[in-house]
Design a protein around this motif. Sequence first.
Motif, PDB file in Angstrom:
ATOM      1  N   LEU A 132       0.822  -1.205   0.000  1.00 43.11           N
ATOM      2  CA  LEU A 132       0.000   0.000   0.000  1.00 43.11           C
ATOM      3  C   LEU A 132       0.861   1.261   0.000  1.00 43.11           C
ATOM      4  O   LEU A 132       0.509   2.262  -0.634  1.00 43.11           O
ATOM      5  CB  LEU A 132      -0.936   0.000   1.207  1.00 43.11           C
ATOM      6  N   ARG A 133       1.992   1.234   0.702  1.00 45.70           N
ATOM      7  CA  ARG A 133       2.858   2.414   0.709  1.00 45.70           C
ATOM      8  C   ARG A 133       3.454   2.666  -0.667  1.00 45.70           C
ATOM      9  O   ARG A 133       3.637   3.821  -1.069  1.00 45.70           O
ATOM     10  CB  ARG A 133       3.965   2.256   1.757  1.00 45.70           C
ATOM     11  N   LEU A 134       3.766   1.594  -1.396  1.00 44.92           N
ATOM     12  CA  LEU A 134       4.306   1.768  -2.746  1.00 44.92           C
ATOM     13  C   LEU A 134       3.197   1.949  -3.780  1.00 44.92           C
ATOM     14  O   LEU A 134       3.316   2.763  -4.701  1.00 44.92           O
ATOM     15  CB  LEU A 134       5.164   0.553  -3.126  1.00 44.92           C
ATOM     16  N   GLY A 135       2.125   1.184  -3.636  1.00 42.58           N
ATOM     17  CA  GLY A 135       1.080   1.186  -4.658  1.00 42.58           C
ATOM     18  C   GLY A 135       0.128   2.359  -4.568  1.00 42.58           C
ATOM     19  O   GLY A 135      -0.509   2.717  -5.579  1.00 42.58           O
ATOM     20  N   ILE A 136      -0.009   2.978  -3.400  1.00 48.52           N
ATOM     21  CA  ILE A 136      -0.924   4.111  -3.261  1.00 48.52           C
ATOM     22  C   ILE A 136      -0.180   5.377  -2.838  1.00 48.52           C
ATOM     23  O   ILE A 136      -0.197   6.390  -3.545  1.00 48.52           O
ATOM     24  CB  ILE A 136      -2.050   3.778  -2.254  1.00 48.52           C
ATOM     25  N   VAL A 137       0.503   5.332  -1.688  1.00 51.47           N
ATOM     26  CA  VAL A 137       1.172   6.530  -1.181  1.00 51.47           C
ATOM     27  C   VAL A 137       2.258   6.986  -2.152  1.00 51.47           C
ATOM     28  O   VAL A 137       2.397   8.188  -2.442  1.00 51.47           O
ATOM     29  CB  VAL A 137       1.755   6.272   0.221  1.00 51.47           C
ATOM     30  N   MET A 138       3.029   6.028  -2.673  1.00 45.37           N
ATOM     31  CA  MET A 138       4.093   6.376  -3.613  1.00 45.37           C
ATOM     32  C   MET A 138       3.534   7.036  -4.870  1.00 45.37           C
ATOM     33  O   MET A 138       4.140   7.964  -5.430  1.00 45.37           O
ATOM     34  CB  MET A 138       4.859   5.098  -3.984  1.00 45.37           C
ATOM     35  N   VAL A 139       2.382   6.579  -5.324  1.00 40.87           N
ATOM     36  CA  VAL A 139       1.743   7.171  -6.506  1.00 40.87           C
ATOM     37  C   VAL A 139       1.346   8.620  -6.229  1.00 40.87           C
ATOM     38  O   VAL A 139       1.555   9.515  -7.065  1.00 40.87           O
ATOM     39  CB  VAL A 139       0.514   6.331  -6.924  1.00 40.87           C
ATOM     40  N   VAL A 140       0.774   8.871  -5.043  1.00 45.56           N
ATOM     41  CA  VAL A 140       0.388  10.237  -4.677  1.00 45.56           C
ATOM     42  C   VAL A 140       1.623  11.134  -4.566  1.00 45.56           C
ATOM     43  O   VAL A 140       1.645  12.272  -5.067  1.00 45.56           O
ATOM     44  CB  VAL A 140      -0.396  10.237  -3.354  1.00 45.56           C
ATOM     45  N   VAL A 141       2.680  10.628  -3.921  1.00 43.58           N
ATOM     46  CA  VAL A 141       3.910  11.407  -3.764  1.00 43.58           C
ATOM     47  C   VAL A 141       4.519  11.729  -5.131  1.00 43.58           C
ATOM     48  O   VAL A 141       4.949  12.868  -5.389  1.00 43.58           O
ATOM     49  CB  VAL A 141       4.914  10.634  -2.882  1.00 43.58           C
ATOM     50  N   THR A 142       4.571  10.745  -6.021  1.00 43.25           N
ATOM     51  CA  THR A 142       5.147  10.971  -7.354  1.00 43.25           C
ATOM     52  C   THR A 142       4.325  11.979  -8.138  1.00 43.25           C
ATOM     53  O   THR A 142       4.873  12.867  -8.818  1.00 43.25           O
ATOM     54  CB  THR A 142       5.218   9.642  -8.132  1.00 43.25           C
ATOM     55  N   THR A 143       2.996  11.855  -8.053  1.00 43.62           N
ATOM     56  CA  THR A 143       2.127  12.804  -8.759  1.00 43.62           C
ATOM     57  C   THR A 143       2.400  14.231  -8.301  1.00 43.62           C
ATOM     58  O   THR A 143       2.546  15.147  -9.129  1.00 43.62           O
ATOM     59  CB  THR A 143       0.655  12.447  -8.515  1.00 43.62           C
ATOM     60  N   ALA A 144       2.495  14.433  -6.999  1.00 41.35           N
ATOM     61  CA  ALA A 144       2.729  15.777  -6.467  1.00 41.35           C
ATOM     62  C   ALA A 144       4.116  16.291  -6.825  1.00 41.35           C
ATOM     63  O   ALA A 144       4.277  17.433  -7.287  1.00 41.35           O
ATOM     64  CB  ALA A 144       2.542  15.777  -4.954  1.00 41.35           C
ATOM     65  N   ALA A 145       5.141  15.455  -6.635  1.00 44.32           N
ATOM     66  CA  ALA A 145       6.520  15.887  -6.893  1.00 44.32           C
ATOM     67  C   ALA A 145       6.724  16.234  -8.360  1.00 44.32           C
ATOM     68  O   ALA A 145       7.271  17.298  -8.704  1.00 44.32           O
ATOM     69  CB  ALA A 145       7.496  14.795  -6.459  1.00 44.32           C
ATOM     70  N   VAL A 146       6.292  15.338  -9.246  1.00 45.56           N
ATOM     71  CA  VAL A 146       6.456  15.590 -10.681  1.00 45.56           C
ATOM     72  C   VAL A 146       5.595  16.767 -11.116  1.00 45.56           C
ATOM     73  O   VAL A 146       6.017  17.604 -11.927  1.00 45.56           O
ATOM     74  CB  VAL A 146       6.104  14.318 -11.485  1.00 45.56           C
ATOM     75  N   GLY A 147       4.380  16.859 -10.581  1.00 51.10           N
ATOM     76  CA  GLY A 147       3.485  17.939 -10.973  1.00 51.10           C
ATOM     77  C   GLY A 147       4.054  19.309 -10.646  1.00 51.10           C
ATOM     78  O   GLY A 147       4.102  20.201 -11.508  1.00 51.10           O
ATOM     79  N   TYR A 148       4.513  19.504  -9.431  1.00 49.50           N
ATOM     80  CA  TYR A 148       5.039  20.809  -9.048  1.00 49.50           C
ATOM     81  C   TYR A 148       6.352  21.122  -9.762  1.00 49.50           C
ATOM     82  O   TYR A 148       6.608  22.267 -10.145  1.00 49.50           O
ATOM     83  CB  TYR A 148       5.211  20.888  -7.527  1.00 49.50           C
ATOM     84  N   ALA A 195       7.246  19.973 -12.791  1.00 51.70           N
ATOM     85  CA  ALA A 195       6.933  20.241 -14.198  1.00 51.70           C
ATOM     86  C   ALA A 195       6.299  21.612 -14.360  1.00 51.70           C
ATOM     87  O   ALA A 195       6.548  22.311 -15.350  1.00 51.70           O
ATOM     88  CB  ALA A 195       6.011  19.159 -14.742  1.00 51.70           C
ATOM     89  N   ASN A 196       5.469  22.016 -13.406  1.00 53.31           N
ATOM     90  CA  ASN A 196       4.856  23.339 -13.465  1.00 53.31           C
ATOM     91  C   ASN A 196       5.915  24.445 -13.382  1.00 53.31           C
ATOM     92  O   ASN A 196       5.819  25.469 -14.062  1.00 53.31           O
ATOM     93  CB  ASN A 196       3.847  23.473 -12.328  1.00 53.31           C
ATOM     94  N   TRP A 197       6.929  24.214 -12.557  1.00 53.49           N
ATOM     95  CA  TRP A 197       8.015  25.178 -12.444  1.00 53.49           C
ATOM     96  C   TRP A 197       8.912  25.187 -13.678  1.00 53.49           C
ATOM     97  O   TRP A 197       9.398  26.241 -14.109  1.00 53.49           O
ATOM     98  CB  TRP A 197       8.857  24.838 -11.202  1.00 53.49           C
ATOM     99  N   LEU A 198       9.083  24.000 -14.306  1.00 49.70           N
ATOM    100  CA  LEU A 198      10.047  23.848 -15.394  1.00 49.70           C
ATOM    101  C   LEU A 198       9.476  24.198 -16.758  1.00 49.70           C
ATOM    102  O   LEU A 198      10.147  24.868 -17.565  1.00 49.70           O
ATOM    103  CB  LEU A 198      10.561  22.401 -15.422  1.00 49.70           C
ATOM    104  N   VAL A 199       8.261  23.760 -17.053  1.00 50.60           N
ATOM    105  CA  VAL A 199       7.719  23.816 -18.411  1.00 50.60           C
ATOM    106  C   VAL A 199       6.718  24.962 -18.521  1.00 50.60           C
ATOM    107  O   VAL A 199       5.667  24.938 -17.865  1.00 50.60           O
ATOM    108  CB  VAL A 199       7.036  22.487 -18.793  1.00 50.60           C
TER     109      VAL A 199
END
Length: 545
Positions: A83-99, A101-105
Amino acid sequence: MDGPVLLLVVIFAVGVAGFAKRLDLQVPLVLVAVGSVASFIPGVPHISLAPDLILGVVLPPLLYSAALNFSFVSFRKNLGHILRLGIVMVVVTTAAVGYFANWLVPELTLGAALVLGSVVAPPDAVAAVAVGRKLGLPSRMMAILTGESLVNDAAALTLFTLTVASVTGKKIAIDSPIVFFAYEIIGGVLVGLILSRFVRFVRSRIQDSALETVLGLVLPFAAYLAAEEIHASGVLAVVTAGFVLGRVTADVPVTTRIQERQVWPTIDLLLEAFVFAYMGLQLRFVIAEVHRVGLPVVHIFGYALLILVVVIAVRPAWIFVDTGGRALVRLTLRRRDPDDSDAMGLTWKQNLVLSWAGMRGVVTLAAASGVPLSTVAGDEFPGRPVIVAVAFVVAVGTLLIQGLTLPLLIRRLDVADPHEEEENVEQTELARAISRAAAETYLTEAAQNGIDGATKESVEAVLVRVRRSVRARMDADETEDREEQLARAGALFDKLRRNVLVAQRHALVKARDSGELDDEVLRSVLDGLDVEEAAAESRIQRRAL
């Protein structure tokens, strides 16, 4: 896309996969590389499938097959890690990449950047599990990787739905993201349970292996589509159905079990070969799409490479922060429950291997191509070509970078569990002891009470042969009466042998259900018993004709 072209792609993918296996190369990597090169060949058409087709036709059988052959006991034991990898990790990756990418692109708003984050969030464990199985990763690590792949797609697709709705202005059925997420989980699991229970009920009464296998083939598609129809998680519906139908029970006919063990690996091979070839064949057309909208190709792919670095880095960072935080909490509370399998953490070497097994796959490409062209107001979806290009680079980049280096990392770190082989030996010996005891119990009862259709004396005459499993062969020089007598004895031998195998299977399943016997060992032992039982059943049926 034309049907003949699609069939040619499938044939091409299977052929390349065959050569890669023969040369002992990693099939996914070879297919992606060859497909990428082939996309630049003049005259090669754009191989494009609708996202709904990929998610509704390609994904369900792959998930179902994985769940079908995965022990639910192992899933439950490692539920915390999964659950930590399959759910929490997905949420963390979404937030980290999203912010990031918003700063970069410049072309991406925050909402569109979070859509990109949800697109690239779910790893595909196909390549990692194949490498791990070949190099002998500990069973617990294999269970965590497999379990993660069964739930992370559901989490990522739910986040994808929420983020896309926030950008386009489209209303979703439930306004609260938390309630919507809970509904997706509960609804998907319930649909999978209901349909799988129904299929199991029907299969137990038709007693036809071919029809039972057909029902099993239809189930993942039915579960996915039914769940999606009520806006629940089709992924979790398929996984739940696979767990229910995959649970080893004593009442499933041996012929059905053997057929399914042959059918699903074949389907897996076909779909996985197509999926990785399809990924590679997109390269030229992704570049062409960026050109078409007037964006600088070099800049976009430069952005994509930087985002790729973030995607790769987030996973080990999260795993080690999470592991260290939980270890600190346990140390602070001075609590360590010996019965809590999650408290018995992995070593840092094992966590490092898990953190490097983050290759992306077809769900990332399907979600990227499923980003709407416009918002509800009619405006263009901000940065859609950028999302598609970045998703392609992340999917192929993680597969090539991590896929190529993961075997070397596993070999260098030597993450084998020193106690696993000893535990497997103990469990295998226990399974053999249970089988021997069940066989002796049944044979003793048969000697005392006889069996239907045979006299007590004839049973006693055959028991020695059954116990020793000697070959029953006829002497060509015997008289006709002697041949008939041997034929009857042979038939009785096969019947007794089959009944012994059935008794052994019942005893092994009972030991598994009581928690005495490991589920993975049970599946391994039953593979051999099923072959013997099928042979005995076949001889009995031939004699009945």
